[in-house]
Design a protein around this motif. Structure first.
Motif, PDB file in Angstrom:
ATOM      1  N   PRO A  28      -0.324  73.253  28.942  1.00 51.43           N
ATOM      2  CA  PRO A  28       0.601  72.197  29.356  1.00 51.43           C
ATOM      3  C   PRO A  28       0.358  71.795  30.807  1.00 51.43           C
ATOM      4  O   PRO A  28      -0.024  72.632  31.628  1.00 51.43           O
ATOM      5  CB  PRO A  28       1.986  72.863  29.242  1.00 51.43           C
ATOM      6  N   CYS A  29       0.564  70.521  31.105  1.00 57.74           N
ATOM      7  CA  CYS A  29       0.417  70.043  32.488  1.00 57.74           C
ATOM      8  C   CYS A  29       1.509  69.019  32.739  1.00 57.74           C
ATOM      9  O   CYS A  29       1.564  67.992  32.073  1.00 57.74           O
ATOM     10  CB  CYS A  29      -0.959  69.429  32.695  1.00 57.74           C
ATOM     11  N   TYR A  30       2.374  69.320  33.704  1.00 53.32           N
ATOM     12  CA  TYR A  30       3.546  68.460  33.926  1.00 53.32           C
ATOM     13  C   TYR A  30       3.513  67.743  35.266  1.00 53.32           C
ATOM     14  O   TYR A  30       4.486  67.101  35.640  1.00 53.32           O
ATOM     15  CB  TYR A  30       4.826  69.292  33.823  1.00 53.32           C
ATOM     16  N   PRO A  48      -1.842  65.211  31.259  1.00 58.16           N
ATOM     17  CA  PRO A  48      -0.468  65.544  30.857  1.00 58.16           C
ATOM     18  C   PRO A  48      -0.304  65.368  29.357  1.00 58.16           C
ATOM     19  O   PRO A  48      -1.154  64.755  28.695  1.00 58.16           O
ATOM     20  CB  PRO A  48       0.388  64.546  31.639  1.00 58.16           C
ATOM     21  N   GLU A  49       0.810  65.926  28.838  1.00 56.17           N
ATOM     22  CA  GLU A  49       0.954  66.021  27.379  1.00 56.17           C
ATOM     23  C   GLU A  49       0.731  64.679  26.667  1.00 56.17           C
ATOM     24  O   GLU A  49       0.000  64.607  25.692  1.00 56.17           O
ATOM     25  CB  GLU A  49       2.317  66.609  27.012  1.00 56.17           C
ATOM     26  N   GLY A  50       1.340  63.623  27.138  1.00 57.56           N
ATOM     27  CA  GLY A  50       1.250  62.347  26.431  1.00 57.56           C
ATOM     28  C   GLY A  50      -0.161  61.790  26.338  1.00 57.56           C
ATOM     29  O   GLY A  50      -0.475  61.019  25.430  1.00 57.56           O
ATOM     30  N   LEU A  51      -1.012  62.187  27.270  1.00 57.42           N
ATOM     31  CA  LEU A  51      -2.377  61.648  27.305  1.00 57.42           C
ATOM     32  C   LEU A  51      -3.401  62.601  26.689  1.00 57.42           C
ATOM     33  O   LEU A  51      -4.576  62.238  26.539  1.00 57.42           O
ATOM     34  CB  LEU A  51      -2.784  61.325  28.752  1.00 57.42           C
ATOM     35  N   LYS A  52      -3.001  63.805  26.313  1.00 53.92           N
ATOM     36  CA  LYS A  52      -3.944  64.815  25.823  1.00 53.92           C
ATOM     37  C   LYS A  52      -4.770  64.352  24.617  1.00 53.92           C
ATOM     38  O   LYS A  52      -5.937  64.733  24.509  1.00 53.92           O
ATOM     39  CB  LYS A  52      -3.222  66.126  25.506  1.00 53.92           C
ATOM     40  N   PRO A  53      -4.207  63.552  23.707  1.00 55.82           N
ATOM     41  CA  PRO A  53      -5.030  63.131  22.569  1.00 55.82           C
ATOM     42  C   PRO A  53      -6.309  62.401  22.981  1.00 55.82           C
ATOM     43  O   PRO A  53      -7.255  62.317  22.195  1.00 55.82           O
ATOM     44  CB  PRO A  53      -4.082  62.198  21.783  1.00 55.82           C
ATOM     45  N   THR A  93      -7.759  77.641  27.437  1.00 56.45           N
ATOM     46  CA  THR A  93      -6.306  77.757  27.347  1.00 56.45           C
ATOM     47  C   THR A  93      -5.864  79.187  27.622  1.00 56.45           C
ATOM     48  O   THR A  93      -6.567  80.135  27.296  1.00 56.45           O
ATOM     49  CB  THR A  93      -5.783  77.279  25.971  1.00 56.45           C
ATOM     50  N   ARG A  94      -4.700  79.320  28.260  1.00 52.81           N
ATOM     51  CA  ARG A  94      -4.170  80.657  28.562  1.00 52.81           C
ATOM     52  C   ARG A  94      -3.608  81.306  27.318  1.00 52.81           C
ATOM     53  O   ARG A  94      -3.818  82.471  27.068  1.00 52.81           O
ATOM     54  CB  ARG A  94      -3.075  80.571  29.629  1.00 52.81           C
TER      55      ARG A  94
END
Lengths: 333, 333
Positions: free
Chosen positions: B55-57, B28-33, A270-271
């Motif tokens: 973060p990845c959008y 992406p955020e929603g799938l990070k878990p 992570t940055r």
């Protein structure tokens, strides 16, 4: 911004001397409002200035990959002394010394130092030029003054957020430390690294205060975090990509140790280590932070899970004890 | 996480086929878990997984510089279709299709589409496989259905946050759009890019709703931002380093235009355009954003200063009018 020396003449001269055509400016948060003014000065030399708007907390955080991506031929890094041994992109460090006088703050500190006769001095690069004055005031007040120089960073008596080797080198010789500078961040580091009473003389506010109570709070909090991490089953090991904070091999070693303990470990790069970043990984019970150790100590209350320094993790793994940790330091190499 | 196809078998096969030894996972955020579970699967293939916690959008935000820094030999990017023409590091896109059925949501949308006979379809990569079903339901209800394919992105009918070419290509032929997917983000993009009434059929919540009122709010807000930026004297031009968002030459051109207008412009590079980043530059009156244009539109209320898209700036510079902007789109190429 009054009160700081941005070395505008040297800035222009160095750009001309190096023939830089595209320049990246990097400033720590407190100095960022000056970026447009400094960019304008650079533009007048004929070079194209680009301001790095990202957070910058130290010379460990040098924007080399940003500079490479933008084909920049010179980074101008304000507010910190050189820290990395080599830079991948030519870099000019402008240390941005403070012009604030220290007399009043140091005079104010004397009342807090009455019980101590041998005083170690510590400061940031902003105020290293004041240490002779500080010494004089203390000597005149009957103190013995010691300034440490372990040779690892730029100036005797200087500390940076993660390197307190100068104060550690004299900790046995002194009764207390006087830190000259603004804010508690560096003073807390002095106290944590040395276990000595530490007083701040703040040249901006012309005040003095002790950080000893806050140090006790941090130590209690760290003990609680280590305890909680001891019960963790799933660990995240945090890896930074910042040039002075990247410890990939160490992270892999820690992962191995965790697995030998019969637990599970994942590597996370992570940055910026932020609470909102870690909150996504619900199944992770605790983190080991191989990046900036001060994030573990100073931002602990913001994180929902323990975020241990590497030294703290060694207590969890059984390679070290709490007493060893206090001797070695919670976060220093 | 139920409801998504992470293609675990293909993941293992591709790692084996490519002989990858060190793998970077990006979600992406929603799938990070899901990252730890997927990392565990990768580890069992013998490769070392590293999770990108940043973060990845979008696929514009591919972690190539992170992968290079960590000597990773394969990036596994979940949740988005390929967007960049070339990747600097071998990349496997796992599109993470949703397994949610769309019938109920589309049936619910019919009540909102009664006034329209020709309906254009739009969706994200998560639901592209449902478009035949969606078409059938609408045709059965007496609608004429059109699915656009401008050939710029991976699937007919697909939209991504900054590319609505598929819906624009059919906007003249339809009375309204039906967007199939969760959240308002993409549906707002459809409506803004086409100026057509747009209804969302949300397969997760099994509900349908119109975004037309919100679009009007955004347009009013954008008009106010453009007006305010018209009075600005000092501009910041924002440059991203993300592989699909980096437009350095365009930023320099905009700086030139601003200066020809007799105003001042500075270039700012930043990884993430955040309110707390821009707040440091007190003297800057307005920004032009050459990175992700959706940050300008969707996060406007979070920023203290106007943050214009490049198209919006062209109204300020006089190269375009508000009407041209509405025709061309607030943010699209």
């Amino acid at each position: 911004m009054k009160g700081f020396d941005f070395e505008e003449e040297r800035l222009k001269q160095e750009i001309a001397r190096l023939g830089a055509k595209r320049v990246l400016l990097q400033l720590p948060e407190g100095l960022k409002p000056e970026a447009p003014r400094l960019a304008k000065i650079i533009e007048k030399t004929g070079a194209l200035p680009i301001v790095s708007a990202d957070p910058c907390y130290g010379a460990c955080d040098l924007a080399t990959s940003e500079a490479e991506s933008l084909a920049v031929d010179l980074i101008i890094h304000f507010g910190h002394a050189k820290l990395l041994k080599h830079e991948k992109v030519p870099t000019l460090y402008l240390e941005t010394r403070s012009t604030a006088t220290v007399d009043c703050a140091v005079e104010a500190s004397l009342a807090l130092l009455t019980r101590y006769s041998k005083i170690g001095l510590a400061t940031t690069v902003q105020h290293v030029q004041t240490l002779d004055t500080v010494r004089e005031i203390l000597v005149r007040a009957g103190k013995i003054v010691v300034i440490g120089d372990a040779g690892r960073i730029s100036y005797p008596g200087q500390v940076v957020g993660c390197d307190f080797s100068n104060v550690k080198s004299i900790a046995q010789e002194v009764d207390a430390f006087l830190f000259v500078g603004g804010g508690k961040f560096h003073a807390l580091g002095v106290a944590l690294a040395t276990s000595k009473p530490t007083v701040v003389a703040d040249p901006y506010d012309k005040t003095a205060y002790s950080v000893d109570q806050e140090v006790q709070k941090i130590l209690k909090q760290r003990w609680a975090s280590i305890e909680e991490a001891g019960r963790a089953k799933i660990f995240g090991v945090l890896i930074s990509l910042k040039p002075g904070q990247k410890h990939f091999d160490e992270a892999v070693k820690i992962k191995d140790i965790i697995e030998k303990m019969g637990k599970t470990a994942f590597l996370f790069e992570t940055r910026e280590i932020l609470p909102e970043t870690l909150i996504e990984f619900l199944t992770v019970d605790a983190y080991v932070n191989t990046a900036c150790p001060r994030i573990s100590l100073d931002d602990a209350s913001k994180f929902r899970k323990p975020v241990l320094t590497v030294n703290e993790f060694m207590v969890v793994s059984g390679e070290s004890s709490w007493d060893d940790l206090l001797n070695k330091g919670l976060f220093e190499n």
